[in-house]
Scaffold this motif. Structure first.
Motif, PDB file in Angstrom:
ATOM      1  N   MET A  54      39.286  54.406  48.292  1.00  0.00           N
ATOM      2  CA  MET A  54      38.805  53.475  49.363  1.00  0.00           C
ATOM      3  C   MET A  54      37.960  52.854  48.578  1.00  0.00           C
ATOM      4  SD  MET A  54      39.154  51.938  52.511  1.00  0.00           S
ATOM      5  CE  MET A  54      39.895  53.227  52.751  1.00  0.00           C
ATOM      6  N   SER A  55      37.585  51.824  47.862  1.00  0.00           N
ATOM      7  CA  SER A  55      36.419  50.882  46.817  1.00  0.00           C
ATOM      8  C   SER A  55      35.766  49.914  47.975  1.00  0.00           C
ATOM      9  CB  SER A  55      36.729  50.618  45.643  1.00  0.00           C
ATOM     10  OG  SER A  55      36.191  50.716  45.647  1.00  0.00           O
ATOM     11  N   MET A  56      34.382  51.011  48.160  1.00  0.00           N
ATOM     12  CA  MET A  56      33.746  49.644  49.140  1.00  0.00           C
ATOM     13  C   MET A  56      32.044  49.685  48.220  1.00  0.00           C
ATOM     14  SD  MET A  56      34.616  51.391  52.978  1.00  0.00           S
ATOM     15  CE  MET A  56      34.951  49.365  53.528  1.00  0.00           C
ATOM     16  N   ILE A  57      32.195  48.229  48.437  1.00  0.00           N
ATOM     17  CA  ILE A  57      30.665  47.991  48.592  1.00  0.00           C
ATOM     18  C   ILE A  57      30.072  47.665  49.565  1.00  0.00           C
ATOM     19  CG2 ILE A  57      29.220  45.517  47.190  1.00  0.00           C
ATOM     20  CD1 ILE A  57      31.735  45.067  45.866  1.00  0.00           C
ATOM     21  N   ALA A  58      28.811  48.500  49.777  1.00  0.00           N
ATOM     22  CA  ALA A  58      27.521  48.830  50.443  1.00  0.00           C
ATOM     23  C   ALA A  58      26.475  47.995  50.104  1.00  0.00           C
ATOM     24  CB  ALA A  58      26.735  50.195  50.232  1.00  0.00           C
ATOM     25  N   TYR A 102      36.918  51.276  56.680  1.00  0.00           N
ATOM     26  CA  TYR A 102      38.071  50.281  56.297  1.00  0.00           C
ATOM     27  C   TYR A 102      38.278  49.367  57.738  1.00  0.00           C
ATOM     28  CZ  TYR A 102      42.858  48.684  55.712  1.00  0.00           C
ATOM     29  OH  TYR A 102      43.667  47.513  55.959  1.00  0.00           O
ATOM     30  N   LEU A 103      38.281  50.086  58.644  1.00  0.00           N
ATOM     31  CA  LEU A 103      38.796  48.795  59.734  1.00  0.00           C
ATOM     32  C   LEU A 103      37.992  48.109  60.200  1.00  0.00           C
ATOM     33  CD1 LEU A 103      40.898  51.583  61.635  1.00  0.00           C
ATOM     34  CD2 LEU A 103      42.419  49.787  60.561  1.00  0.00           C
ATOM     35  N   LEU A 104      36.634  48.673  60.176  1.00  0.00           N
ATOM     36  CA  LEU A 104      35.467  47.997  60.721  1.00  0.00           C
ATOM     37  C   LEU A 104      35.568  46.248  59.420  1.00  0.00           C
ATOM     38  CD1 LEU A 104      32.635  50.650  62.238  1.00  0.00           C
ATOM     39  CD2 LEU A 104      34.670  48.730  63.041  1.00  0.00           C
ATOM     40  N   ASP A 105      35.215  46.885  58.734  1.00  0.00           N
ATOM     41  CA  ASP A 105      35.359  45.931  57.624  1.00  0.00           C
ATOM     42  C   ASP A 105      36.631  44.821  57.860  1.00  0.00           C
ATOM     43  OD1 ASP A 105      34.150  44.305  55.120  1.00  0.00           O
ATOM     44  OD2 ASP A 105      36.210  45.146  54.460  1.00  0.00           O
ATOM     45  N   LEU A 107      29.636  47.780  55.401  1.00  0.00           N
ATOM     46  CA  LEU A 107      30.682  48.622  53.738  1.00  0.00           C
ATOM     47  C   LEU A 107      31.610  47.329  54.086  1.00  0.00           C
ATOM     48  CD1 LEU A 107      30.049  52.834  54.355  1.00  0.00           C
ATOM     49  CD2 LEU A 107      29.675  51.344  52.239  1.00  0.00           C
ATOM     50  N   GLU A 108      31.862  47.154  52.448  1.00  0.00           N
ATOM     51  CA  GLU A 108      32.772  45.612  52.926  1.00  0.00           C
ATOM     52  C   GLU A 108      34.012  45.763  51.480  1.00  0.00           C
ATOM     53  OE1 GLU A 108      31.093  42.648  51.550  1.00  0.00           O
ATOM     54  OE2 GLU A 108      30.181  42.502  53.155  1.00  0.00           O
ATOM     55  N   LEU A 109      35.377  46.526  51.735  1.00  0.00           N
ATOM     56  CA  LEU A 109      35.772  46.725  50.679  1.00  0.00           C
ATOM     57  C   LEU A 109      35.887  45.559  49.554  1.00  0.00           C
ATOM     58  CD1 LEU A 109      38.395  48.506  50.831  1.00  0.00           C
ATOM     59  CD2 LEU A 109      40.084  46.541  51.619  1.00  0.00           C
ATOM     60  N   VAL A 110      35.976  45.997  48.433  1.00  0.00           N
ATOM     61  CA  VAL A 110      36.083  45.704  47.541  1.00  0.00           C
ATOM     62  C   VAL A 110      37.463  44.351  47.549  1.00  0.00           C
ATOM     63  CG1 VAL A 110      36.675  46.093  44.703  1.00  0.00           C
ATOM     64  CG2 VAL A 110      34.958  47.109  45.907  1.00  0.00           C
ATOM     65  N   GLU A 111      37.408  42.934  47.142  1.00  0.00           N
ATOM     66  CA  GLU A 111      38.500  42.177  47.121  1.00  0.00           C
ATOM     67  C   GLU A 111      39.419  43.194  46.497  1.00  0.00           C
ATOM     68  OE1 GLU A 111      39.030  37.211  46.363  1.00  0.00           O
ATOM     69  OE2 GLU A 111      37.093  38.224  46.361  1.00  0.00           O
ATOM     70  N   GLY A 112      40.721  42.318  47.054  1.00  0.00           N
ATOM     71  CA  GLY A 112      41.667  42.724  46.538  1.00  0.00           C
ATOM     72  C   GLY A 112      42.358  44.146  46.293  1.00  0.00           C
ATOM     73  N   PHE A 113      41.555  45.377  47.031  1.00  0.00           N
ATOM     74  CA  PHE A 113      41.843  46.581  46.659  1.00  0.00           C
ATOM     75  C   PHE A 113      42.644  47.396  47.336  1.00  0.00           C
ATOM     76  CE2 PHE A 113      41.052  50.840  47.058  1.00  0.00           C
ATOM     77  CZ  PHE A 113      40.488  51.412  45.968  1.00  0.00           C
ATOM     78  N   PRO A 114      43.732  47.978  46.858  1.00  0.00           N
ATOM     79  CA  PRO A 114      44.907  47.812  47.653  1.00  0.00           C
ATOM     80  C   PRO A 114      44.675  49.144  48.446  1.00  0.00           C
ATOM     81  CG  PRO A 114      45.271  49.052  46.044  1.00  0.00           C
ATOM     82  CD  PRO A 114      44.034  48.138  45.174  1.00  0.00           C
ATOM     83  N   VAL A 115      44.959  49.251  49.845  1.00  0.00           N
ATOM     84  CA  VAL A 115      44.462  50.705  50.728  1.00  0.00           C
ATOM     85  C   VAL A 115      46.190  50.692  51.129  1.00  0.00           C
ATOM     86  CG1 VAL A 115      43.604  50.191  53.091  1.00  0.00           C
ATOM     87  CG2 VAL A 115      42.183  49.931  51.352  1.00  0.00           C
ATOM     88  N   GLU A 116      46.418  51.869  50.944  1.00  0.00           N
ATOM     89  CA  GLU A 116      47.924  52.352  51.767  1.00  0.00           C
ATOM     90  C   GLU A 116      47.444  53.995  52.300  1.00  0.00           C
ATOM     91  OE1 GLU A 116      51.921  53.422  49.901  1.00  0.00           O
ATOM     92  OE2 GLU A 116      50.753  52.246  48.202  1.00  0.00           O
ATOM     93  N   PRO A 117      48.395  53.850  53.412  1.00  0.00           N
ATOM     94  CA  PRO A 117      47.760  55.301  53.527  1.00  0.00           C
ATOM     95  C   PRO A 117      48.626  56.748  53.189  1.00  0.00           C
ATOM     96  CG  PRO A 117      49.236  54.235  55.588  1.00  0.00           C
ATOM     97  CD  PRO A 117      48.813  53.715  54.407  1.00  0.00           C
TER      98      PRO A 117
END
Length: 455
Positions: free
Chosen positions: A448-452, A284-287, A426-436
């Motif tokens: 964590m929804s991402m597109i490869a 996530y952070l690298l994306d 790996l790219e985060l799906v646009e608008g996907f909420p990320v919260e710890p």
């Protein structure tokens, strides 16, 4: 230096020694339960590097300096026990008397038994298992890669690290049930990772979570006992080389069936989920920081030249190492360590009474502005040739009880990251909420929804 909005001077009891500052009265457990990360962050911001509050009948100290953490976890560690702590209360119902929950002679015996399997020279031999299993994962991703279909990478990494761990350490392949195992772990997390105030604000919700916990525990116990039974049935002659499970089952150690269950489930639970979460946060952070991703890709291409990484490449992949370490700073898989004071003590000039619950939060300590420049920012290069004070950086805990699998976890994360980087972005799906979400471990609340994307 930190900025504090309340006085840092302690409370002077006319009849006794000074006590640390903190909020008056009992803390509202519902507030703590709703947002534990915000609660402990605010405590440190308002009251400083050692705080005191009352919660659910307990006196709780939060320690926010590395020397205080070292004192409790190492220098005076004999005075601080895990017994009757939130850590113990959360984990013991599932793990029994395993390595994470045992104390004293039980813990020393278990640590002595398990440590050889996780020494650096041992875990280096697992590199082929790590990379082969990761490439199998990429093969299973192929239809999603070609179609651009989102992947729940947190669940995928949970299945991946479970399969790697059980194969490498226990000599079994649980790949076929990895996702089911991951869902059971999530159910356990949702139940035991929450404080439940009295009176419970939502008994129906709590009952549903406990029902999910019991179902998950039955499933996890069944898997664990099946694994043990299968290994025992195979017989020593069919187990070339042996592994940790074989060692525990040998006549030299005479571990009971219940002890085996506790140890195996502890190793499986602790050894796969934390690494899976670290991989999720790293990707996530690298994306979110393409300049850091570019550094990782350049290093992987230059060092490996398209071949699979090995343990021998680990030292030549410092950028990958730093990417993982910085992700574990910002999102430490274990976000809070708790201990119970056995006898009285003094920390930071403040008195600690017997029975006091003493906590160290990696979430807070890893963001201390006195030690970390731009503490909220993802800057992997801060780990280049850096020397940190002892017990400032605690992704694997500290003191004698530091995670026995730390070398394995870091090697695994780096080799998985390198293998993935060779094939996909790996790219985060646009608008996907990320919260710890701070449960037993620090996990992405919504997944964590991402597109490869193919390289």
């Amino acid at each position: 230096m930190p900025t504090h909005t309340a006085p840092r001077t302690g409370v002077q009891d006319p009849t006794g020694p000074a006590l640390p500052p903190g909020p008056p009265g009992e803390v509202d457990m519902a507030v703590m339960r709703e947002s534990p990360l915000a609660f402990i962050t605010d405590l440190a911001r308002r009251y400083g590097d050692i705080t005191r509050h009352q919660a659910d009948g307990d006196t709780v100290y939060l320690l926010n300096r590395p020397e205080y953490a070292r004192h409790v976890l190492k220098d005076n560690g004999a005075n601080y026990t895990k017994l009757d702590t939130p850590d113990d209360a959360m984990l013991r119902p599932l793990l029994g008397n395993g390595l994470l929950t045992s104390n004293g002679e039980d813990w020393a015996r278990q640590r002595h038994l398990t440590a050889p399997a996780f020494r650096p020279n041992a875990v280096r031999t697992f590199d082929g298992i790590i990379t082969d299993t990761t490439r199998d994962l990429l093969d299973r991703w192929r239809p999603a890669i070609e179609a651009g279909t989102p992947l729940a990478v947190d669940e995928q990494f949970t299945a991946l690290t479970l399969r790697i761990l059980t194969h490498a350490i226990l000599g079994a392949d649980l790949g076929g049930i990895g996702e089911g195992f991951g869902r059971a772990v999530d159910a356990v997390n949702r139940c035991i990772g929450h404080y439940v105030p009295d009176p419970d604000p939502d008994p129906a919700d709590t009952a549903a979570r406990y029902a999910g916990f019991h179902r998950a525990r039955v499933f996890l116990n069944t898997v664990t006992r099946t694994l043990i039974a299968a290994r025992r049935a195979a017989g020593a002659a069919e187990r070339p080389g042996g592994n940790l499970l074989d060692t525990m089952m040998s006549t030299d150690h005479l571990v009971s069936d219940e002890d085996l269950r506790d140890q195996v489930l502890t190793i499986v639970m602790a050894g796969h989920e934390t690494t899976a979460k670290s991989l999720s946060w790293t990707c996530y952070l690298l994306d979110r920081h393409p300049q850091e991703l570019a550094k990782v890709r350049e290093e992987v291409d230059r060092v490996l030249g398209g071949r699979p990484p090995t343990a021998a490449d680990f030292a030549d992949l410092p950028v990958c190492q730093r990417a993982v370490k910085e992700a574990m700073r910002l999102f430490p898989p274990v976000w809070l360590i708790s201990r119970r004071a056995v006898a009285e003590d003094t920390i930071g000039g403040y008195h600690v009474a017997p029975g006091t619950l003493v906590c160290v939060s990696q979430w807070v300590l890893h963001r201390h502005p006195e030690y970390w420049e731009a503490a909220e920012e993802y800057r992997p290069d801060r780990f280049a040739d850096a020397t940190f004070p002892s017990h400032l950086y605690l992704p694997f805990g500290g003191g004698d009880r530091i995670c026995v699998g730390q070398h394995f976890a870091l090697l695994e994360a780096v080799l998985v990251l390198a293998t993935l980087t060779q094939s996909v972005r790996l790219e985060l799906v646009e608008g996907f909420p990320v919260e710890p979400e701070a449960l037993v471990t620090l996990r992405p609340k919504h997944g964590m929804s991402m597109i490869a994307r193919p390289r």
